[in-house]
Design a protein around this motif. Structure first.
Motif, short mmCIF file in Angstrom:
data_model
loop_
_atom_site.label_atom_id
_atom_site.label_comp_id
_atom_site.label_asym_id
_atom_site.label_seq_id
_atom_site.Cartn_x
_atom_site.Cartn_y
_atom_site.Cartn_z
N ASN A 93 62.83 85.41 -24.28
CA ASN A 93 63.19 85.55 -22.89
C ASN A 93 63.38 87.14 -22.57
O ASN A 93 62.90 87.60 -21.63
CB ASN A 93 64.42 84.73 -22.77
N ARG A 121 61.67 80.63 -19.06
CA ARG A 121 62.90 81.25 -18.67
C ARG A 121 62.61 82.63 -17.93
O ARG A 121 63.58 83.18 -17.32
CB ARG A 121 63.95 81.27 -19.89
N GLU A 125 63.97 84.22 -14.31
CA GLU A 125 65.02 85.39 -14.41
C GLU A 125 64.39 86.51 -13.81
O GLU A 125 65.20 87.21 -13.08
CB GLU A 125 65.68 85.55 -15.82
N GLN A 164 65.71 72.64 -17.77
CA GLN A 164 66.32 73.93 -17.43
C GLN A 164 65.91 75.01 -16.57
O GLN A 164 66.70 75.53 -15.73
CB GLN A 164 66.38 74.59 -18.90
N VAL A 165 64.58 74.99 -16.51
CA VAL A 165 64.01 75.97 -15.54
C VAL A 165 63.56 75.32 -14.34
O VAL A 165 63.54 76.05 -13.22
CB VAL A 165 62.71 76.73 -16.26
#
Length: 301
Positions: A93, A121, A125, A164-165
């Motif tokens: 990441n 991820r 981000e 999660q993403v």
């Protein structure tokens, strides 16, 4: 260059002899192999590809009048900790996020497919959102557990991306092996598109391009293209950990890649080429195909 890249990336012979990264599209080796369930060996792929790439002709499948290697550079291989999947995903990441922030996009050479969770991820981000995840693979990699009792593996990581993403859209292309719970799960997603190997075989060139363009035009945001080379038939790509019969041929895979990169354009922030396994590749028979695949991705980016 970012401190994360300086600290975690190990310099090697450069891929195809291209310069080490200062400018261009960065190529990053990610030798992650912590959660494979059948034949190990993917961690050796980046170094084997890099070493042997020096001896091949650097000619892509389609001549676009450009040298794809003129726009590429080599970041080297990530230094990872064998067996520590969570920490390795954190490191992936960090470095991939820095690469995207610095160069705008990155091509990742695996390594097992679980690495794409770390890449996803990083895309989110670095961009502040996550648009479309395109999964080109013989498998759906969306099980709840595999092996039983193991929640994170190369057969489950897509479910982690979903949870999660939270991609706006998911596209599964070339799959032909799954269990009932897994296929029901992905079919139940409101934002998923599924085309099996058989589906792709039944479509002509323009139908496939129109479908991919329709998805890309319908969902804004960055695009993450993740290709497990076991999507190819084992007669073409024997050097994988989990081979499955009735796979795509190279031309069919190339049509998918070309459509995604043509219509995705600068929105494509990461391309993953994963699951090549040199120890399972008799006489390195799959290596010319992997080399050509990397050149073709660079050619169309």
């Amino acid at each position: 260059m970012s401190n994360n890249i300086d600290f975690y990336v190990v310099p090697q012979y450069t891929l195809f002899g291209v310069p080490k990264c200062g400018r261009g599209i960065p190529i990053l080796g990610i030798p992650m192999e912590d959660t494979v369930s059948f034949r190990p060996g993917t961690r050796f792929a980046p170094s084997v590809i890099r070493t042997w790439s020096q001896y091949f002709e650097f000619t892509p499948t389609e001549d676009l009048g450009i040298d794809p290697l003129e726009k590429a550079c080599d970041l080297g291989d990530l230094s990872l900790m064998q067996g520590m999947a969570d920490k390795n995903l954190e490191r992936i990441n960090l470095v991939v996020k820095d690469a995207i922030n610095t160069w705008g996009r990155v091509v990742n050479i695996g390594g097992e497919h679980t690495l794409s969770l770390g890449v996803a991820r990083a895309v989110r981000e670095s961009q502040g959102s996550y648009g479309i995840y395109i999964h080109v693979d013989a498998h759906l990699d969306s099980r709840e557990e595999w092996p039983l009792g193991q929640s994170l593996s190369h057969a489950t990581f897509v479910r982690h991306i979903i949870n999660q993403v939270r991609p706006q859209s998911l596209v599964f292309l070339g799959f032909r092996s799954y269990d009932k719970e897994e296929i029901n799960f992905v079919r139940g997603l409101e934002n998923s598109t599924l085309l099996s190997t058989r589906d792709i075989r039944s479509m002509d060139y323009h139908e496939l391009r129109l479908l991919i363009r329709g998805v890309i035009d319908s969902y804004p945001g960055p695009i993450h293209l993740s290709i497990d080379v076991d999507v190819l038939d084992p007669s073409i790509m024997p050097g994988v950990g989990n081979p499955e019969g009735f796979g795509l041929n190279y031309g069919e895979l190339l049509r998918i890649i070309k459509a995604v990169l043509d219509y995705g354009g600068s929105r494509v922030k990461a391309v993953d080429l994963v699951e090549y396994s040199p120890p399972n590749d008799p006489g390195l028979m799959s290596l010319p195909t992997i080399i050509k695949l990397i050149l073709d991705v660079l050619n169309y980016l």
